[in-house]
Scaffold this active site. Structure first.
Site, PDB file in Angstrom:
ATOM      1  N   ILE A  61       0.926  -1.052  -0.050  1.00 23.85           N
ATOM      2  CA  ILE A  61      -0.063  -0.115   0.090  1.00 23.85           C
ATOM      3  C   ILE A  61       0.886   1.524   0.096  1.00 23.85           C
ATOM      4  O   ILE A  61       1.884   1.267   0.865  1.00 23.85           O
ATOM      5  CB  ILE A  61      -0.925   0.083   1.437  1.00 23.85           C
ATOM      6  CG1 ILE A  61      -1.762   1.263   1.111  1.00 23.85           C
ATOM      7  CG2 ILE A  61      -0.265  -0.222   2.497  1.00 23.85           C
ATOM      8  CD1 ILE A  61      -2.760   1.341   2.307  1.00 23.85           C
ATOM      9  N   SER A  62       0.715   2.229  -1.107  1.00 17.03           N
ATOM     10  CA  SER A  62       1.706   3.449  -1.093  1.00 17.03           C
ATOM     11  C   SER A  62       1.641   4.174   0.182  1.00 17.03           C
ATOM     12  O   SER A  62       0.521   4.238   0.937  1.00 17.03           O
ATOM     13  CB  SER A  62       1.262   4.121  -2.337  1.00 17.03           C
ATOM     14  OG  SER A  62       1.352   3.225  -3.517  1.00 17.03           O
TER      15      SER A  62
END
Length: 218
Positions: free
Chosen positions: A59-60
């Site tokens: 997840i960025s």
């Protein structure tokens, strides 16, 4: 566990780093990032870092999500295509800003998990698709904005073709280790490209980007 203070601190950090679109800030303040990460990572959910979500994906970091969404210059009536659903977090943020979000994930397990979570949380304007994100979704095109959450060696032709007039596309482009975040804007038949910043993303796998020959383990 109550993450109110952590979420507020994350928003304060985004503001200090230059995020100014209030719609983006509000959407991220209202989106529970901690439910989109594995349970053992939840204590880090609102820190400004990418986190593993399984299947070799991440997840960025919140700042990058905010930067990319802000760069799309979204309107409330926009229809958005996201490439790389992951855990569904960016799609959830987008859904609070625009009318409709289509997101594609090539890994069936991640897609199923994201779809179930988004449905449970009531994100009814998000549809998760399983498939090759580099092909886009021609049956649903054109899109006012396209967000690519993985790195490609070039801008996939199908995504360019599925961009509406005046549409915006944000994508990391470059080699395996480092890329440049680009914004493309369509005006009629012309696409204008802007370089935004240096980034590093997981690879975009598909027929119009990196292939499994480049990344056989994926």
């Amino acid at each position: 566990m109550d993450f109110t203070n952590e979420r507020r601190a994350m928003i304060d950090l985004l503001i200090r780093r230059g995020i100014s679109d209030q719609r983006v800030l509000d959407a991220m303040a209202q989106t529970p990032r901690h439910v989109f990460v594995p349970a053992h990572e939840r204590s880090h959910a609102y820190s400004d870092q990418a986190l593993p979500i399984g299947e070799g994906q991440t997840i960025s970091q919140p700042y990058m999500v905010a930067l990319m969404i802000e760069a799309l210059q979204l309107a409330p009536t926009d229809r958005v295509l996201e490439i790389g659903a992951g855990s569904g977090y960016a799609a959830a943020v987008l859904s609070r800003i625009v009318a409709k979000v289509h997101t594609i994930e090539c890994r069936e397990a991640l897609a199923a998990s994201a779809a179930a979570l988004l449905r449970t949380l009531g994100y009814d304007n998000v549809t998760v698709h399983v498939g090759d994100g580099t092909q886009g979704l021609p049956d649903y095109a054109p899109f006012d904005a396209i967000l690519v959450s993985a790195a490609s060696p070039w801008v996939p032709a199908p995504l360019r073709e599925q961009l509406a007039s005046s549409g915006r596309l944000v994508i990391p482009v470059g080699g395996r280790q480092a890329q440049i975040l680009l914004r493309l804007r369509r005006t009629g038949d012309t696409l204008r490209t802007e370089r935004l910043c240096d980034v590093r993303f997981v690879p975009l796998i598909g027929g119009h980007a990196w292939t499994t020959e480049h990344y056989p383990e994926r």
